[in-house]
Design a protein around this motif. Structure first.
Motif, PDB file in Angstrom:
ATOM      1  N   LEU A 109       0.830  -1.203   0.000  1.00  0.00           N
ATOM      2  CA  LEU A 109       0.000   0.000   0.000  1.00  0.00           C
ATOM      3  C   LEU A 109       0.864   1.251   0.000  1.00  0.00           C
ATOM      4  CD1 LEU A 109      -2.750  -1.111   2.517  1.00  0.00           C
ATOM      5  CD2 LEU A 109      -2.901  -1.030   0.028  1.00  0.00           C
ATOM      6  N   SER A 110       1.927   1.233   0.797  1.00  0.00           N
ATOM      7  CA  SER A 110       2.789   2.414   0.832  1.00  0.00           C
ATOM      8  C   SER A 110       3.495   2.591  -0.512  1.00  0.00           C
ATOM      9  CB  SER A 110       3.804   2.309   1.963  1.00  0.00           C
ATOM     10  OG  SER A 110       4.643   1.202   1.775  1.00  0.00           O
ATOM     11  N   TYR A 111       3.873   1.473  -1.112  1.00  0.00           N
ATOM     12  CA  TYR A 111       4.499   1.558  -2.422  1.00  0.00           C
ATOM     13  C   TYR A 111       3.559   2.247  -3.413  1.00  0.00           C
ATOM     14  CZ  TYR A 111       6.584   0.174  -6.822  1.00  0.00           C
ATOM     15  OH  TYR A 111       7.136   0.199  -8.073  1.00  0.00           O
ATOM     16  N   HIS A 112       2.315   1.818  -3.421  1.00  0.00           N
ATOM     17  CA  HIS A 112       1.356   2.429  -4.350  1.00  0.00           C
ATOM     18  C   HIS A 112       1.111   3.900  -4.012  1.00  0.00           C
ATOM     19  CE1 HIS A 112      -0.224  -1.851  -5.198  1.00  0.00           C
ATOM     20  NE2 HIS A 112       0.703  -1.510  -6.050  1.00  0.00           N
ATOM     21  N   TYR A 113       1.066   4.192  -2.725  1.00  0.00           N
ATOM     22  CA  TYR A 113       0.849   5.584  -2.335  1.00  0.00           C
ATOM     23  C   TYR A 113       2.012   6.476  -2.786  1.00  0.00           C
ATOM     24  CZ  TYR A 113       0.180   9.790   0.341  1.00  0.00           C
ATOM     25  OH  TYR A 113       0.028  11.099   0.682  1.00  0.00           O
ATOM     26  N   LEU A 114       3.230   6.017  -2.488  1.00  0.00           N
ATOM     27  CA  LEU A 114       4.400   6.848  -2.809  1.00  0.00           C
ATOM     28  C   LEU A 114       4.566   6.987  -4.322  1.00  0.00           C
ATOM     29  CD1 LEU A 114       6.856   5.429  -0.126  1.00  0.00           C
ATOM     30  CD2 LEU A 114       5.716   7.649  -0.094  1.00  0.00           C
ATOM     31  N   ARG A 115       4.332   5.884  -5.043  1.00  0.00           N
ATOM     32  CA  ARG A 115       4.450   5.918  -6.497  1.00  0.00           C
ATOM     33  C   ARG A 115       3.448   6.866  -7.139  1.00  0.00           C
ATOM     34  NH1 ARG A 115       8.303   3.561 -10.067  1.00  0.00           N
ATOM     35  NH2 ARG A 115       9.698   2.734  -8.505  1.00  0.00           N
ATOM     36  N   SER A 116       2.285   6.984  -6.508  1.00  0.00           N
ATOM     37  CA  SER A 116       1.218   7.756  -7.140  1.00  0.00           C
ATOM     38  C   SER A 116       1.245   9.220  -6.711  1.00  0.00           C
ATOM     39  CB  SER A 116      -0.142   7.145  -6.815  1.00  0.00           C
ATOM     40  OG  SER A 116      -0.467   7.361  -5.459  1.00  0.00           O
ATOM     41  N   SER A 117       2.227   9.581  -5.879  1.00  0.00           N
ATOM     42  CA  SER A 117       2.235  10.944  -5.359  1.00  0.00           C
ATOM     43  C   SER A 117       2.849  11.932  -6.344  1.00  0.00           C
ATOM     44  CB  SER A 117       3.021  10.994  -4.043  1.00  0.00           C
ATOM     45  OG  SER A 117       3.311  12.339  -3.710  1.00  0.00           O
ATOM     46  N   ASP A 118       2.000  12.810  -6.843  1.00  0.00           N
ATOM     47  CA  ASP A 118       2.449  13.939  -7.670  1.00  0.00           C
ATOM     48  C   ASP A 118       3.505  14.763  -6.962  1.00  0.00           C
ATOM     49  OD1 ASP A 118       1.213  13.947 -10.046  1.00  0.00           O
ATOM     50  OD2 ASP A 118      -0.394  15.332  -9.474  1.00  0.00           O
TER      51      ASP A 118
ATOM     52  N   VAL B  51     -10.422  -3.136  -1.769  1.00  0.00           N
ATOM     53  CA  VAL B  51     -10.628  -1.715  -2.112  1.00  0.00           C
ATOM     54  C   VAL B  51      -9.285  -0.976  -2.076  1.00  0.00           C
ATOM     55  CG1 VAL B  51     -11.596   0.474  -1.264  1.00  0.00           C
ATOM     56  CG2 VAL B  51     -13.042  -1.573  -1.424  1.00  0.00           C
ATOM     57  N   LEU B  52      -8.521  -1.142  -1.002  1.00  0.00           N
ATOM     58  CA  LEU B  52      -7.245  -0.416  -0.887  1.00  0.00           C
ATOM     59  C   LEU B  52      -6.276  -0.840  -1.989  1.00  0.00           C
ATOM     60  CD1 LEU B  52      -6.656  -0.371   2.977  1.00  0.00           C
ATOM     61  CD2 LEU B  52      -7.285   1.552   1.508  1.00  0.00           C
ATOM     62  N   GLU B  53      -6.224  -2.141  -2.263  1.00  0.00           N
ATOM     63  CA  GLU B  53      -5.261  -2.628  -3.260  1.00  0.00           C
ATOM     64  C   GLU B  53      -5.690  -2.278  -4.686  1.00  0.00           C
ATOM     65  OE1 GLU B  53      -2.539  -5.189  -2.897  1.00  0.00           O
ATOM     66  OE2 GLU B  53      -2.575  -5.430  -0.730  1.00  0.00           O
ATOM     67  N   ALA B  54      -6.934  -1.876  -4.845  1.00  0.00           N
ATOM     68  CA  ALA B  54      -7.378  -1.447  -6.179  1.00  0.00           C
ATOM     69  C   ALA B  54      -6.649  -0.163  -6.604  1.00  0.00           C
ATOM     70  CB  ALA B  54      -8.890  -1.218  -6.192  1.00  0.00           C
ATOM     71  N   PHE B  55      -6.187   0.591  -5.607  1.00  0.00           N
ATOM     72  CA  PHE B  55      -5.414   1.815  -5.910  1.00  0.00           C
ATOM     73  C   PHE B  55      -3.966   1.395  -6.127  1.00  0.00           C
ATOM     74  CE2 PHE B  55      -9.094   3.213  -3.663  1.00  0.00           C
ATOM     75  CZ  PHE B  55      -9.429   4.404  -4.271  1.00  0.00           C
ATOM     76  N   ASN B  56      -3.676   0.956  -7.344  1.00  0.00           N
ATOM     77  CA  ASN B  56      -2.395   0.268  -7.529  1.00  0.00           C
ATOM     78  C   ASN B  56      -1.459   0.952  -8.513  1.00  0.00           C
ATOM     79  OD1 ASN B  56      -3.601  -0.194  -9.886  1.00  0.00           O
ATOM     80  ND2 ASN B  56      -3.674  -2.418  -9.735  1.00  0.00           N
ATOM     81  N   GLY B  57      -1.484   2.274  -8.506  1.00  0.00           N
ATOM     82  CA  GLY B  57      -0.500   2.934  -9.358  1.00  0.00           C
ATOM     83  C   GLY B  57      -1.112   3.296 -10.707  1.00  0.00           C
ATOM     84  N   GLN B  58      -1.558   2.276 -11.453  1.00  0.00           N
ATOM     85  CA  GLN B  58      -2.296   2.600 -12.686  1.00  0.00           C
ATOM     86  C   GLN B  58      -3.567   3.348 -12.316  1.00  0.00           C
ATOM     87  OE1 GLN B  58      -2.687  -1.602 -13.803  1.00  0.00           O
ATOM     88  NE2 GLN B  58      -0.723  -1.427 -12.755  1.00  0.00           N
ATOM     89  N   HIS B  59      -4.112   3.000 -11.144  1.00  0.00           N
ATOM     90  CA  HIS B  59      -5.344   3.631 -10.702  1.00  0.00           C
ATOM     91  C   HIS B  59      -5.061   4.444  -9.457  1.00  0.00           C
ATOM     92  CE1 HIS B  59      -6.468  -0.155 -12.777  1.00  0.00           C
ATOM     93  NE2 HIS B  59      -7.217   0.686 -13.451  1.00  0.00           N
ATOM     94  N   GLU B  66     -15.394   3.088 -10.464  1.00  0.00           N
ATOM     95  CA  GLU B  66     -14.078   2.537 -10.858  1.00  0.00           C
ATOM     96  C   GLU B  66     -13.506   1.662  -9.742  1.00  0.00           C
ATOM     97  OE1 GLU B  66     -12.383   6.067 -13.778  1.00  0.00           O
ATOM     98  OE2 GLU B  66     -12.450   6.425 -11.623  1.00  0.00           O
ATOM     99  N   ILE B  67     -13.682   2.098  -8.503  1.00  0.00           N
ATOM    100  CA  ILE B  67     -13.200   1.286  -7.383  1.00  0.00           C
ATOM    101  C   ILE B  67     -13.907  -0.063  -7.385  1.00  0.00           C
ATOM    102  CG2 ILE B  67     -13.042   1.098  -4.863  1.00  0.00           C
ATOM    103  CD1 ILE B  67     -12.955   4.212  -4.794  1.00  0.00           C
ATOM    104  N   ALA B  68     -15.236  -0.013  -7.536  1.00  0.00           N
ATOM    105  CA  ALA B  68     -16.011  -1.264  -7.542  1.00  0.00           C
ATOM    106  C   ALA B  68     -15.497  -2.201  -8.622  1.00  0.00           C
ATOM    107  CB  ALA B  68     -17.490  -0.954  -7.764  1.00  0.00           C
ATOM    108  N   ARG B  99     -13.903  11.583  -6.657  1.00  0.00           N
ATOM    109  CA  ARG B  99     -12.936  10.499  -6.696  1.00  0.00           C
ATOM    110  C   ARG B  99     -12.172  10.367  -5.366  1.00  0.00           C
ATOM    111  NH1 ARG B  99      -9.615  10.457 -11.946  1.00  0.00           N
ATOM    112  NH2 ARG B  99      -9.049  12.581 -11.381  1.00  0.00           N
ATOM    113  N   TYR B 100     -11.568   9.224  -5.208  1.00  0.00           N
ATOM    114  CA  TYR B 100     -10.847   8.918  -3.973  1.00  0.00           C
ATOM    115  C   TYR B 100      -9.419   8.485  -4.288  1.00  0.00           C
ATOM    116  CZ  TYR B 100     -15.482   8.853  -1.908  1.00  0.00           C
ATOM    117  OH  TYR B 100     -16.729   9.212  -1.486  1.00  0.00           O
ATOM    118  N   GLY B 101      -8.540   8.664  -3.309  1.00  0.00           N
ATOM    119  CA  GLY B 101      -7.170   8.181  -3.436  1.00  0.00           C
ATOM    120  C   GLY B 101      -6.701   7.661  -2.085  1.00  0.00           C
ATOM    121  N   LEU B 102      -5.578   6.938  -2.077  1.00  0.00           N
ATOM    122  CA  LEU B 102      -4.981   6.517  -0.815  1.00  0.00           C
ATOM    123  C   LEU B 102      -4.533   7.745  -0.036  1.00  0.00           C
ATOM    124  CD1 LEU B 102      -2.658   3.585  -2.034  1.00  0.00           C
ATOM    125  CD2 LEU B 102      -4.840   3.355  -0.830  1.00  0.00           C
TER     126      LEU B 102
END
Lengths: 287, 287
Positions: A109-118, B51-59, B66-68, B99-102
């Motif tokens: 989760l932290s990896y995805h968070y950090l990677r996605s941070s503008d 739900v949390l892992e759906a936010f995986n960089g591409q998303h 979209e989350i669903a 929209r939502y993000g981590l």
């Protein structure tokens, strides 16, 4: 607390959310229960995170009973959640024991968070440049509720100890970065953050008087930067400036952190402030 | 798969746990559902992590719909879990959007995990020393199921890009570190990991033949180290050795990763292998 109703925006929402846990020490306890329970709220999800957050450094490997105690849950709920979290791979059983620990899956989760941070993407080149040209440590912080969170750290050439700072939290008003961020908010917002902060000193020098803290934020607003010495670590001088969005609202802060063994406040003001201000301004414009 | 019953220890448990998700690409999907549902298993906790892992960089930022879709949940469950995770502070609503993000709160768990890792603490001085003396990047990996996870990265002096590697995962058999770790396991265990791995190439050169992969692990067992070129990144040579516990079982691996622009396989064998072997042996003995 009615003045919150008029406020909007991401940081403010977080401040409001944090108010309910103001009595908890930062980073130490599971989240306080939301005050108004909606039928949408899934209680077992909260309990699952209470279990995970119970593994908080002081408690690395725990038995079921220790988890129950530290997560403040009954044995039965703890048993079900530990079983579930182990099945899902977020907890692991320590071999040849009845104890459990976090597994490396929590890093996803932290990896995805950090990677996605503008913000990290935009700030990193400037932080790297500061860290290289000054040979000192540059950090990127974000405000979350009444705390600043380390998002990135670029160690200087004097690096002695390895530390994994990312994710570490400190009360915002005790830090140069936090004061710089608050300096871009209005008076009501500043007061709200101070009111939400448990004012327990971190070092012998931590300033905890709410009025003095407010005046330090006002000073940061006036000067455009903030300087803090020995507030969260003895022997540390930090100089910070806020990064803002196109509406002038703060999205984070950068700081340079130097040891008092090699630096004085005067030298930091002479040699660090200009770097930090230039970098913060450049990052703010880089979107 | 009956041979699993005779096996014990943390890594093996993870391999068994991973078998059920062998059909999923690494890191891309929420965990597969455990095959035998115990009454202890809390289904909503699994859904919360979906739900949390759906936010995986591409998303990065997603609407409820979209989350669903990405979490593979129905609208009603998604709505309840997003509401709950936002209340708990792990998700945040993007201002002025639906929209939502981590949120940065997900960094807490990784912070606690990294801070509590014995392996990182023991390995860091050696990795730092390698990175400084060679001027190249040194990494620490751990096996989780059929994947290796980056636990720490010490960039060399040639650092150009900033990357946040911690938490990143790769199929173990494609990496020098993974092959070094597997070389300390027995034949059945090696085969189990290979069988659990989705054998999709990462680069044009990724070796995906199970028999060849097994022989590469055997070669690593024979030599005491593993060398991989262009397997998970084009232009990369990695030399790795396993870190073992007092029973000779692997707890992780270190590697040195160098670019083919400045290195050849011959030069890597001449100049890197001895460093990596010495460090791995020292870390193994340092407990």
């Amino acid at each position: 607390m009615d003045n919150f109703a008029a406020l909007s925006g991401g940081i403010l929402r977080n401040i409001v959310a944090t108010k309910s846990s103001a009595e908890n020490p930062p980073s130490a306890k599971p989240p306080a229960k939301p005050q108004a329970r909606s039928s949408l709220f899934v209680g077992s999800t909260e309990k699952a995170f209470q279990v995970l957050e119970a593994f908080n450094g002081q408690h690395r490997h725990m038995s079921m009973a220790e988890i129950a105690r530290n997560a403040e849950l009954d044995r039965s709920a703890t048993q079900r959640l530990v079983y579930t979290l182990e099945k899902l791979g977020y907890l692991r059983r320590i071999p040849d024991s009845l104890r459990y620990g976090l597994s490396s899956k929590v890093l996803r989760l932290s990896y995805h968070y950090l990677r996605s941070s503008d913000l990290i993407e935009r700030a990193s080149p400037y932080l790297l440049d500061i860290s290289r040209s000054l040979g000192e440590t540059a950090n990127l912080h974000e405000l979350d509720g009444h705390e600043v969170v380390f998002l990135a750290r670029f160690p200087g050439r004097h690096l002695v100890n390895i530390d994994f700072a990312v994710g570490y939290r400190l009360p915002a008003v005790f830090t140069a970065s936090g004061r710089a961020i608050l300096s871009k908010l209005d008076d009501a917002q500043r007061r709200a953050v101070i009111a939400a902060t448990p004012l327990r000193p971190v070092t012998a020098d931590t300033e905890t008087d709410p009025q003095v803290l407010l005046s330090l934020v006002q000073e940061a607003a006036h000067k455009g930067y903030s300087l803090a010495m020995n507030q969260t670590m003895a022997g540390d001088i930090a100089v910070a400036a806020a990064i803002t969005d196109d509406q002038g609202l703060p999205v984070g802060a950068i700081n340079v952190s130097v040891p008092t063994t090699r630096w004085t406040v005067e030298k930091a003001q002479d040699q660090l402030v200009a770097h930090v201000l230039l970098a913060a301004t450049s990052i703010s414009k880089s979107r």
